[in-house]
Design an enzyme around this catalytic site. Structure first.
Site, mmCIF file in Angstrom:
data_model
loop_
_atom_site.group_PDB
_atom_site.id
_atom_site.type_symbol
_atom_site.label_atom_id
_atom_site.label_comp_id
_atom_site.label_asym_id
_atom_site.label_seq_id
_atom_site.Cartn_x
_atom_site.Cartn_y
_atom_site.Cartn_z
ATOM 1 N N ASN A 214 -16.765 23.082 28.849
ATOM 2 C CA ASN A 214 -17.662 22.876 29.981
ATOM 3 C C ASN A 214 -17.060 23.385 31.286
ATOM 4 O O ASN A 214 -17.748 24.026 32.092
ATOM 5 C CB ASN A 214 -18.011 21.389 30.107
ATOM 6 C CG ASN A 214 -19.073 20.944 29.130
ATOM 7 O OD1 ASN A 214 -20.257 21.140 29.340
ATOM 8 N ND2 ASN A 214 -18.641 20.350 28.032
ATOM 9 N N ARG B 41 -14.266 19.927 24.275
ATOM 10 C CA ARG B 41 -15.485 19.593 25.016
ATOM 11 C C ARG B 41 -15.263 19.733 26.519
ATOM 12 O O ARG B 41 -16.059 20.350 27.229
ATOM 13 C CB ARG B 41 -15.926 18.171 24.672
ATOM 14 C CG ARG B 41 -17.229 17.743 25.356
ATOM 15 C CD ARG B 41 -17.587 16.311 25.003
ATOM 16 N NE ARG B 41 -17.914 16.170 23.585
ATOM 17 C CZ ARG B 41 -17.114 15.637 22.677
ATOM 18 N NH1 ARG B 41 -15.911 15.184 23.040
ATOM 19 N NH2 ARG B 41 -17.480 15.542 21.422
ATOM 20 N N SER C 144 -11.659 17.834 19.369
ATOM 21 C CA SER C 144 -13.009 17.836 19.947
ATOM 22 C C SER C 144 -12.999 17.315 21.376
ATOM 23 O O SER C 144 -13.738 17.808 22.234
ATOM 24 C CB SER C 144 -13.950 16.989 19.075
ATOM 25 O OG SER C 144 -13.539 15.624 19.066
#
Length: 265
Positions: free
Chosen positions: A203, A199, A195
């Site tokens: 982005n 993440r 994760s």
């Protein structure tokens, strides 16, 4: 790139998202993304040089502008690390500083228009170069896996091998639910680095695609150029917040995970 007459928005975006790769050994199973590796290494060296320049002329009296700026940044990261981490290791603040500023510098490359980097490289025969390392999942996974091994190191150092293993097998449901404890803890430990990596990658990669779409819009005549300039400026201003925020989130979550790995359950 293919002939300029065949250039389309799709081919333009695909071209700029393609890595310069090099096969390691025989076959193509192990592939090194040269652009990601080189750019990340250069940003790491730049970070070291910038800090060295700040400390070389450091004074105990009234600091200069650059020294004051570096001190403010370091104090900010140090304060966040101390407030979040509840263990005794003195490595946490250097780890946090390294992660934050290294990721920040890699993210900042996104502010440079893609062709400003690609065109000079094409002149010297390099036709593919993906400039933002954090838009490459291999780089973000590499950093998150490093954090994962640090979690193991911190946990084993604080609890010892015996207590760490016992806790891993008996928490949170007790020794009679050992299989469920094992599955739950494996999922928890593995999901943290995944994760963390996804993440940051999501982005940065998403922002890179939007930037490329805006640059492609600039090739659609005068109207497209004006629209691309307006949208590009707006997206760039927005990313002035996103770029340090993503570096900050990665740093903070890493500190939280290191702290949790030492906590007794």
């Amino acid at each position: 790139m293919a002939a300029e007459a065949e250039l389309t928005p799709t081919s333009y975006i695909q071209h700029h998202l393609k890595n310069l790769t090099h096969s390691v050994g025989e076959g193509s199973f192990w592939t090194l993304n040269v652009d990601t590796f080189v750019t990340a290494l250069l940003m790491g060296l730049l970070m070291v040089v910038l800090f060295w320049l700040a400390t070389r002329k450091a004074t105990a009296g009234v600091p200069g502008k650059w020294q004051a700026f570096v001190e403010i940044c370091l104090e900010f990261v140090d304060r966040q690390a101390r407030d979040t981490y509840h263990g005794t290791s003195k490595l946490v603040t250097p780890i946090a500083i390294t992660l934050f500023f290294w990721i920040l510098l890699m993210n900042l490359i996104k502010m440079v228009p893609a062709d400003f980097i690609a065109k000079p490289l094409e002149w010297v025969g390099i036709h593919y170069w993906k400039p933002v390392p954090t838009a490459d999942v291999n780089a973000t996974l590499g950093m998150s896996i490093s954090v994962f091994f640090l979690m193991l190191f911190f946990g084993l150092r604080a609890k010892g091998v015996g207590h760490f293993t016992l806790e891993f097998l008996t928490q949170p449901f007790g020794k009679w639910m050992l299989p469920f404890n094992l599955i739950l803890n494996i999922v928890e430990w593995v999901s943290k680095p995944i994760s963390l990596a996804m993440r940051l990658f999501g982005n940065m990669f998403g922002g890179e695609i939007v930037f490329l779409l805006i640059w492609a819009l600039g090739g659609a005549g005068i109207v497209g150029m004006l629209g691309g300039a307006v949208f590009g400026l707006g997206w760039m201003i927005f990313h002035l917040l996103v770029i340090p925020l993503q570096a900050f989130i990665f740093m903070m979550l890493s500190i939280v995970y290191l702290s949790l790995s030492e906590d007794a359950h």
